[in-house]
Design an enzyme around this catalytic site. Structure first.
Site, mmCIF file in Angstrom:
data_model
loop_
_atom_site.group_PDB
_atom_site.id
_atom_site.type_symbol
_atom_site.label_atom_id
_atom_site.label_comp_id
_atom_site.label_asym_id
_atom_site.label_seq_id
_atom_site.Cartn_x
_atom_site.Cartn_y
_atom_site.Cartn_z
ATOM 1 N N GLU A 62 0.831 -1.205 0.000
ATOM 2 C CA GLU A 62 0.000 0.000 0.000
ATOM 3 C C GLU A 62 0.870 1.262 0.000
ATOM 4 O OE1 GLU A 62 -2.208 -3.023 2.689
ATOM 5 O OE2 GLU A 62 -0.173 -2.634 1.998
ATOM 6 N N ARG A 220 21.360 -26.025 -5.915
ATOM 7 C CA ARG A 220 22.562 -25.987 -6.759
ATOM 8 C C ARG A 220 22.253 -25.859 -8.253
ATOM 9 N NH1 ARG A 220 22.630 -30.115 -3.543
ATOM 10 N NH2 ARG A 220 22.565 -31.689 -5.189
ATOM 11 N N GLU A 294 11.057 -34.541 1.274
ATOM 12 C CA GLU A 294 11.616 -35.223 0.109
ATOM 13 C C GLU A 294 11.852 -36.720 0.343
ATOM 14 O OE1 GLU A 294 14.736 -33.684 -2.235
ATOM 15 O OE2 GLU A 294 13.822 -31.723 -2.517
ATOM 16 N N GLY A 296 12.288 -40.511 2.513
ATOM 17 C CA GLY A 296 11.753 -41.597 1.722
ATOM 18 C C GLY A 296 10.351 -42.027 2.105
#
Length: 351
Positions: A62, A220, A294, A296
């Site tokens: 704003e 990376r 991520e 397992g």
């Protein structure tokens, strides 16, 4: 019966609010932990000013929009559009509701209410008390979805949880008796995963993934900030030579033995009864708004089993493994599919 003027106003509201959302999205992920906010100021159906909150700690949308208006006298007959309720409290910057009142902007149109307890309707009330005409709920679903991490954090008192995994064409996550790192998706998918890492505040994997794959869990393949790395190691069995303990990023290790800080790694002793809930509560307390899981299989299933997840991103490759670790299954849930290199990516939202 609704008048033509009503429908004309609503269509215009939608149009200008969509511009706010487009502006707001430019800040992602540099806004965190603040929400993404865009603002446009309209006079005689023309945009005379616009802005967005570019980075945490910087001026709010704003303020940037008001400052961009060349002729400030036009503000006296303008409408300010913003996708999130203007703040009403002093933080790193003054309250936006005060600034709107100061410039005597007569009309404010808002996408959705801010559920942060520091605001939560008080900004709207302050504007109304100053005699400003306030409209709310314009493109509300889109406004909430854009800031789903922010709203999940403040309303559910936990981070926004993204599950991510890859599976073979025959539904397996990894080959039988896997040793060493195994990556079955395309290089395009790998680059996308690294971009996702840069967009979330933290990344979590289980102990077995660390021991088998020795992952870095950093960004990376693209430019971006490394997420905080998190793992669960009940008896502290992970070797200190693993990459997760290097100084490329901060690391949190949930365990049952000790509380200790060593370089960039924090070991946090936690109860393993209701483990996932305890982890999420701790992450909430330290201000982590989003976590990408991520794998397992075991750690993914632990979130799925207690229904503590918000989004799943599943790659299906063309590879056939025949034998191995089975992929988790999300029952009766379907998402949107698209092609990433040779892989099919499905994104599912937990409703």
């Amino acid at each position: 019966m609704y008048s033509f003027y009503y429908f004309w106003c609503m269509q215009n509201h939608d149009f200008f609010m969509q511009i706010c959302l487009n502006l707001a999205s430019k800040a992602f992920p540099y806004n965190a932990p603040n929400p993404m906010v865009g603002c446009v100021i309209v006079c005689d159906n023309k945009i005379i000013g616009q802005g967005y909150h570019k980075k945490y700690g910087k001026k709010h949308a704003e303020v940037n929009a008001i400052e961009s208006v060349e002729n400030k006298e036009l503000l006296l007959k303008s409408t300010l559009y913003v996708n999130l309720e203007p703040c009403s409290h002093f933080g790193k910057t003054p309250p936006c509701s005060n600034i709107i009142i100061k410039h005597k902007i007569p009309n404010v149109v808002i996408g959705c209410v801010d559920s942060n307890s520091k605001v939560s309707g008080s900004g709207i009330q302050k504007l109304k008390d100053a005699g400003i005409n306030v409209s709310t709920g314009i493109l509300e679903k889109k406004s909430r979805y854009l800031n789903r991490r922010f709203f999940t954090f403040h309303e559910k008192k936990r981070p926004y949880i993204i599950l991510k995994w890859a599976k073979s064409k025959d539904g397996l996550m990894a080959p039988k008796n896997q040793t060493g790192s195994f990556w079955m998706t395309s290089k395009e998918s790998k680059k996308l995963v690294h971009r996702w890492r840069s967009e979330e505040q933290a990344i979590l994997v289980g102990k077995n993934t660390v021991i088998k794959d020795d992952p870095q869990l950093t960004v990376r393949e693209c430019k971006g900030k490394n997420p905080i790395r998190i793992t669960i190691d009940k008896k502290l069995q992970i070797s200190k030579d693993m990459k997760i303990f290097n100084n490329d990023a901060s690391t949190i290790v949930f365990n049952q033995i000790m509380n200790k800080e060593i370089n960039t790694t924090k070991f946090f002793k936690i109860s393993f009864e209701n483990l996932i809930d305890n982890i999420l509560l701790y992450l909430y307390k330290i201000g982590i708004q989003s976590v990408i899981i991520e794998g397992g299989q075991k750690i993914l299933k632990s979130f799925i089993d207690i229904n503590q997840w918000d989004e799943a991103r599943i790659f299906t490759t063309k590879k056939m493994l025949k034998e191995g670790l089975k992929s988790p299954i999300l029952v009766n849930l379907k998402g949107v599919k698209k092609q990433i290199g040779d892989d099919t990516l499905e994104i599912i939202h937990n409703k």
